[in-house]
Design a protein around this motif. Structure first.
Motif, PDB file in Angstrom:
ATOM      1  N   UNK A   1       0.831  -1.204   0.000  1.00 42.11           N
ATOM      2  CA  UNK A   1       0.000   0.000   0.000  1.00 42.11           C
ATOM      3  C   UNK A   1       0.866   1.255   0.000  1.00 42.11           C
ATOM      4  N   UNK A   2       0.544   2.193  -0.881  1.00 42.24           N
ATOM      5  CA  UNK A   2       1.245   3.475  -0.948  1.00 42.24           C
ATOM      6  C   UNK A   2       0.603   4.470   0.013  1.00 42.24           C
ATOM      7  N   UNK A   3       1.301   5.544   0.292  1.00 44.98           N
ATOM      8  CA  UNK A   3       0.771   6.548   1.214  1.00 44.98           C
ATOM      9  C   UNK A   3      -0.046   7.616   0.492  1.00 44.98           C
ATOM     10  N   UNK A   4      -0.041   7.566  -0.823  1.00 39.74           N
ATOM     11  CA  UNK A   4      -0.720   8.596  -1.599  1.00 39.74           C
ATOM     12  C   UNK A   4      -2.100   8.162  -2.059  1.00 39.74           C
ATOM     13  N   UNK A   5      -2.952   9.139  -2.315  1.00 44.01           N
ATOM     14  CA  UNK A   5      -4.259   8.878  -2.923  1.00 44.01           C
ATOM     15  C   UNK A   5      -4.337   9.519  -4.310  1.00 44.01           C
ATOM     16  N   UNK A   6      -3.213  10.072  -4.757  1.00 42.55           N
ATOM     17  CA  UNK A   6      -3.146  10.719  -6.069  1.00 42.55           C
ATOM     18  C   UNK A   6      -2.686   9.709  -7.112  1.00 42.55           C
ATOM     19  N   UNK A   7      -3.472   9.536  -8.159  1.00 48.65           N
ATOM     20  CA  UNK A   7      -3.197   8.509  -9.159  1.00 48.65           C
ATOM     21  C   UNK A   7      -1.884   8.776  -9.895  1.00 48.65           C
ATOM     22  N   UNK A   8      -1.625  10.041 -10.279  1.00 42.57           N
ATOM     23  CA  UNK A   8      -0.390  10.353 -11.005  1.00 42.57           C
ATOM     24  C   UNK A   8       0.842  10.116 -10.141  1.00 42.57           C
ATOM     25  N   UNK A   9       0.742  10.474  -8.870  1.00 44.89           N
ATOM     26  CA  UNK A   9       1.861  10.249  -7.960  1.00 44.89           C
ATOM     27  C   UNK A   9       2.083   8.746  -7.746  1.00 44.89           C
ATOM     28  N   UNK A  10       0.989   7.989  -7.671  1.00 40.97           N
ATOM     29  CA  UNK A  10       1.089   6.541  -7.512  1.00 40.97           C
ATOM     30  C   UNK A  10       1.782   5.899  -8.717  1.00 40.97           C
ATOM     31  N   UNK A  11       1.502   6.434  -9.923  1.00 42.31           N
ATOM     32  CA  UNK A  11       2.145   5.915 -11.129  1.00 42.31           C
ATOM     33  C   UNK A  11       3.660   6.091 -11.047  1.00 42.31           C
ATOM     34  N   UNK A  12       4.104   7.220 -10.480  1.00 41.22           N
ATOM     35  CA  UNK A  12       5.539   7.462 -10.364  1.00 41.22           C
ATOM     36  C   UNK A  12       6.161   6.553  -9.306  1.00 41.22           C
ATOM     37  N   UNK A  13       5.473   6.375  -8.191  1.00 43.14           N
ATOM     38  CA  UNK A  13       6.025   5.608  -7.079  1.00 43.14           C
ATOM     39  C   UNK A  13       6.032   4.104  -7.340  1.00 43.14           C
ATOM     40  N   UNK A  14       5.134   3.644  -8.194  1.00 43.30           N
ATOM     41  CA  UNK A  14       4.969   2.198  -8.344  1.00 43.30           C
ATOM     42  C   UNK A  14       6.189   1.504  -8.952  1.00 43.30           C
ATOM     43  N   UNK A  15       6.986   2.249  -9.735  1.00 47.26           N
ATOM     44  CA  UNK A  15       8.119   1.635 -10.427  1.00 47.26           C
ATOM     45  C   UNK A  15       9.090   1.008  -9.436  1.00 47.26           C
ATOM     46  N   UNK A  16       9.479   1.793  -8.426  1.00 48.61           N
ATOM     47  CA  UNK A  16      10.421   1.280  -7.429  1.00 48.61           C
ATOM     48  C   UNK A  16       9.807   0.147  -6.612  1.00 48.61           C
ATOM     49  N   UNK A  17       8.513   0.263  -6.307  1.00 46.97           N
ATOM     50  CA  UNK A  17       7.845  -0.774  -5.513  1.00 46.97           C
ATOM     51  C   UNK A  17       7.792  -2.090  -6.283  1.00 46.97           C
ATOM     52  N   UNK A  18       7.465  -2.015  -7.577  1.00 48.76           N
ATOM     53  CA  UNK A  18       7.407  -3.223  -8.404  1.00 48.76           C
ATOM     54  C   UNK A  18       8.772  -3.904  -8.444  1.00 48.76           C
ATOM     55  N   UNK A  19       9.832  -3.104  -8.599  1.00 56.44           N
ATOM     56  CA  UNK A  19      11.190  -3.678  -8.609  1.00 56.44           C
ATOM     57  C   UNK A  19      11.480  -4.394  -7.293  1.00 56.44           C
ATOM     58  N   UNK A  20      11.080  -3.764  -6.185  1.00 55.65           N
ATOM     59  CA  UNK A  20      11.361  -4.348  -4.867  1.00 55.65           C
ATOM     60  C   UNK A  20      10.570  -5.645  -4.673  1.00 55.65           C
ATOM     61  N   UNK A  21       9.300  -5.647  -5.075  1.00 55.21           N
ATOM     62  CA  UNK A  21       8.473  -6.844  -4.918  1.00 55.21           C
ATOM     63  C   UNK A  21       8.992  -7.990  -5.787  1.00 55.21           C
ATOM     64  N   UNK A  22       9.408  -7.669  -7.013  1.00 51.27           N
ATOM     65  CA  UNK A  22       9.934  -8.710  -7.896  1.00 51.27           C
ATOM     66  C   UNK A  22      11.270  -9.244  -7.374  1.00 51.27           C
ATOM     67  N   UNK A  23      12.057  -8.350  -6.775  1.00 53.19           N
ATOM     68  CA  UNK A  23      13.339  -8.789  -6.212  1.00 53.19           C
ATOM     69  C   UNK A  23      13.128  -9.770  -5.068  1.00 53.19           C
TER      70      UNK A  23
END
Length: 462
Positions: free
Chosen positions: A40-62
């Protein structure tokens, strides 16, 4: 919940927050213990979530890296456990003497060569783990579970629950680089696991506690048979949310008489209607009804030979209103035939009860007829279900006593429905004379049980 903006790939709403979701590859799901990884991200803004998701996806896949090697590790641990078994049986003497005194030991040399080979192929860490398991210094999490199952008579479904709980724990150990051994799971490690696996992901409390109960039981057996000193899962159950405790209506209950009329007159399937009648007028559990054979319904009695508890093994008088139903279903069948032979036979290794199709069909009919009750839309289960027939039977037997029906006591009701009576309670309500009646008096007489069953009558209009 904000829904005005469409979310992109790998994003979904979770309450009023946005979370990142990736799918676990099918071959890894059994090891990981889940089909998706979420954060879960701390933001409720869709555009900000799009930016933050890249690093999270990398971490989850790792975090999934290394999962593909689990089969190799499992094979290594199986080999190490076999060496350990031979050593414990006295068939190998690894580490049992002083090499300077004993001289060259071919078994010791062969073992050292095996450990070296593991190190060359899988690395130093794998070699250390292999040696520790073989020498009895550490125990893989699941290596002894089959011994437990062989010793204790557990249902197939419960065994599957235990395996799933251990698989989730193993997957978490892999993601957090925690050793997948019994000895590595301390109280503190268990606390971290509970927070990561259940609290952070907001897993339903009932689901989480089911997993924790499985782990607690396994560790209890390990303490008894394996000498494990600490059970890290003791006292680790999650508390129900405050709002759920305060919801007085979120409690299982009997059907009302009006609901009984609606169900028995409205259920379209003859089988589900007859199952309902059997339970309502006998207090039998759903699976107890499904397990009745022709020979169990002879001489005006119902004999339960396979029950949830030892107290459930009982013979009770059949209600007079069930005579026609029982006679019709017994006609032309062999003694070993099922009363309800229109249920499909389950495979011996199936974790589904024989009565599962009835439970599902009854739930559909109950909902169709509007017989449902939930404290809030968030409540997972209805307060009324098939078991409410059994609750209704107890309620009506109690009402019989209240209106002065003679010939039976509250203790008789407990005997009829197969409740444990040694603790002096019926559904948690204290019964008179406690242990005297529960232990020394013995079960109720057939006449008393006949009076109890006869006191239960379907509401007028049925």
């Amino acid at each position: 919940m904000p829904t005005q903006k469409k979310l992109g790939t790998h994003l979904e709403w979770h309450g009023n927050r946005i979370r990142v979701v990736i799918r676990v590859p099918p071959l890894m799901r059994e090891t990981v213990g889940k089909g998706k990884l979420k954060e879960t991200l701390k933001t409720t803004d869709v555009l900000e979530a799009e930016r933050e998701k890249v690093d999270v996806i990398k971490r989850l896949r790792a975090s999934l890296k290394g999962t593909k090697t689990s089969k190799v590790s499992a094979d290594l641990m199986q080999e190490a456990m076999e060496i350990r078994r031979l050593r414990e049986a006295g068939l190998l003497t690894l580490g049992d003497g002083d090499p300077e005194v004993l001289g060259y030991d071919p078994e010791e040399a062969a073992f050292d060569e095996t450990v070296d080979a593991v190190g060359r192929e899988h690395g130093h860490e794998a070699a250390q783990s292999f040696a520790a398991v073989a020498l009895g210094n550490s125990t893989p999490l699941t290596s002894l579970v089959d011994r437990w199952f062989a010793e204790k008579d557990l249902s197939i479904g419960y065994k599957e629950d235990i395996r799933r709980a251990l698989a989730r724990l193993e997957a978490w150990c892999g993601r957090t680089r925690t050793a997948k051994t019994v000895e590595a799971i301390t109280k503190r490690v268990a606390g971290r696991y509970i927070h990561d696996q259940f609290i952070s992901d907001r897993v339903d409390v009932k689901t989480a506690n089911k997993d924790l109960s499985c782990l607690r039981s396994y560790w209890k057996w390990l303490g008894k048979r394996h000498g494990t000193e600490e059970n890290p899962w003791l006292g680790q159950s999650l508390e129900k949310p405050k709002q759920r405790r305060e919801a007085a209506s979120a409690k299982k209950r009997p059907f009302t008489d009006d609901e009984v009329r609606r169900l028995l007159s409205g259920i379209r399937s003859k089988r589900e209607r007859e199952f309902s009648l059997m339970s309502a007028l006998s207090g039998l559990r759903l699976e107890e009804v499904a397990g009745l054979r022709v020979k169990d319904c002879a001489n005006g009695s119902l004999k339960v030979t396979d029950a949830k508890t030892p107290n459930g093994l009982r013979t009770i008088p059949a209600h007079p209103a069930l005579s026609e139903l029982i006679a019709r279903r017994c006609a032309g069948k062999a003694p070993e035939g099922y009363l309800f032979d229109d249920l499909e036979e389950q495979r011996e290794d199936s974790k589904r009860d024989r009565s599962a199709p009835v439970s599902q069909a009854f739930t559909r009919e109950r909902r169709r007829l509007g017989v449902d009750e939930r404290a809030s839309p968030a409540q997972r289960q209805s307060n009324i279900d098939f078991h409410s027939w059994r609750r209704w039977f107890v309620r009506k037997a109690v009402e019989g006593l209240e209106r002065g029906v003679k010939g039976y006591t509250p203790w008789t009701i407990a005997n009829v429905v197969g409740h444990k009576v040694e603790d002096g309670t019926l559904d948690g309500v204290p019964l008179p004379l406690g242990m005297t009646m529960g232990v020394y008096a013995g079960p109720a007489s057939l006449d008393a049980m006949r009076a109890c069953v006869g006191a239960v009558e379907l509401p007028k209009g049925e």
